[in-house]
Design an enzyme around this catalytic site. Sequence first.
Site, PDB file in Angstrom:
ATOM      1  N   SER A  81       0.834  -1.208   0.000  1.00  0.00           N
ATOM      2  CA  SER A  81       0.000   0.000   0.000  1.00  0.00           C
ATOM      3  C   SER A  81       0.870   1.261   0.000  1.00  0.00           C
ATOM      4  CB  SER A  81      -0.982   0.001   1.174  1.00  0.00           C
ATOM      5  OG  SER A  81      -0.304   0.148   2.395  1.00  0.00           O
ATOM      6  N   ASN A  82       2.027   1.203   0.644  1.00  0.00           N
ATOM      7  CA  ASN A  82       2.928   2.373   0.600  1.00  0.00           C
ATOM      8  C   ASN A  82       3.544   2.530  -0.786  1.00  0.00           C
ATOM      9  OD1 ASN A  82       3.288   3.817   3.330  1.00  0.00           O
ATOM     10  ND2 ASN A  82       3.176   1.640   3.857  1.00  0.00           N
ATOM     11  N   ASN A 116      13.126   4.587   5.458  1.00  0.00           N
ATOM     12  CA  ASN A 116      12.236   3.517   5.880  1.00  0.00           C
ATOM     13  C   ASN A 116      11.012   4.153   6.526  1.00  0.00           C
ATOM     14  OD1 ASN A 116      11.396   0.830   6.538  1.00  0.00           O
ATOM     15  ND2 ASN A 116      12.106   1.164   8.634  1.00  0.00           N
ATOM     16  N   HIS A 142       8.068   3.277   9.398  1.00  0.00           N
ATOM     17  CA  HIS A 142       7.805   2.328  10.483  1.00  0.00           C
ATOM     18  C   HIS A 142       6.522   2.747  11.207  1.00  0.00           C
ATOM     19  CE1 HIS A 142       8.806  -0.766  13.389  1.00  0.00           C
ATOM     20  NE2 HIS A 142       8.383   0.077  14.306  1.00  0.00           N
TER      21      HIS A 142
HETATM   22  C1  GRF Z   1       3.863  -0.589   6.823  1.00  0.00           C
HETATM   23  O1  GRF Z   1       3.072  -0.576   7.985  1.00  0.00           O
HETATM   24  C2  GRF Z   1       5.233  -0.031   7.102  1.00  0.00           C
HETATM   25  O2  GRF Z   1       5.228   0.932   8.097  1.00  0.00           O
HETATM   26  C3  GRF Z   1       6.002  -1.253   7.579  1.00  0.00           C
HETATM   27  O3  GRF Z   1       5.509  -2.307   6.770  1.00  0.00           O
HETATM   28  C4  GRF Z   1       4.181  -2.025   6.380  1.00  0.00           C
HETATM   29  C5  GRF Z   1       4.124  -2.173   4.898  1.00  0.00           C
HETATM   30  O4  GRF Z   1       2.796  -2.065   4.435  1.00  0.00           O
HETATM   31  N1  GRF Z   1       7.426  -1.047   7.465  1.00  0.00           N
HETATM   32  P1  GRF Z   1       2.523  -2.043   2.876  1.00  0.00           P
HETATM   33  O5  GRF Z   1       3.141  -3.308   2.288  1.00  0.00           O
HETATM   34  O6  GRF Z   1       3.141  -0.802   2.310  1.00  0.00           O
HETATM   35  O7  GRF Z   1       1.022  -2.035   2.717  1.00  0.00           O
END
Ligand code: GRF
Length: 195
Positions: free
Chosen positions: A12-13, A106, A108
């Site tokens: 999703s990111n 990163n 988090h």
């Molecule tokens: C996110 O919550 C990020 O903070 C952590 O891993 C998760 C990744 O989520 N490092 P996505 O794969 O981007 O949906």
Amino acid sequence: MNLAVFASGRGSNFSAIARAVKNNQIKAKLKVLVCDKPLAPVVKRAQRAGVRVVLVSRKDFASRKDFESAVIQRLREYKIDLILLAGFMLLLSPDFVRRYRNRIMNIHPSLLPAFKGAQAIKDAFVSGADYTGVTVHFIDEQVDHGPVILQQKIKISRRDTLASLEKKIHSLEHKLYPQAIRLFIQGKLKLTRQA
Ligand code: GRF
């Protein structure tokens, strides 16, 4: 400026970053997704967004050094300036971190240094803390550690469930990560030279 996203999971990111690039909110090229899990949903997201996918499986290499050399070769090929870790589940070696010092971000899902590790949202939820949040930081040689770029708090209300808290955290992530990338591109973050 050329970007690479490293991700292993849902993505999703990745999609939030790809959207911000497409909308010109991030003035850079999203050159490549580096993924170590061929079946991860993020791979399909990249394909749909028209972003090249580099699949690199750790088990195809005898050592972490060989694995990382292969990754570095691809990063050079695509002239990558900034690496964005977004749920990338492999740890990068101190050598790799030094090579790209202050050029690996990163995200988090906690207010670091609180709640490091892979279960950060759940750990904050069960701890009974009043607040948690999201951190975007440059990585260093330690896990979930390094100079903080942006950090934002979220209140954990008594009505929250783990699922509602996760939803709030993820929507904040999708705003905060593009903001941090913009600051980098605008030269508003202090940088050191590549080693
Ligand atoms: C996110 O919550 C990020 O903070 C952590 O891993 C998760 C990744 O989520 N490092 P996505 O794969 O981007 O949906």
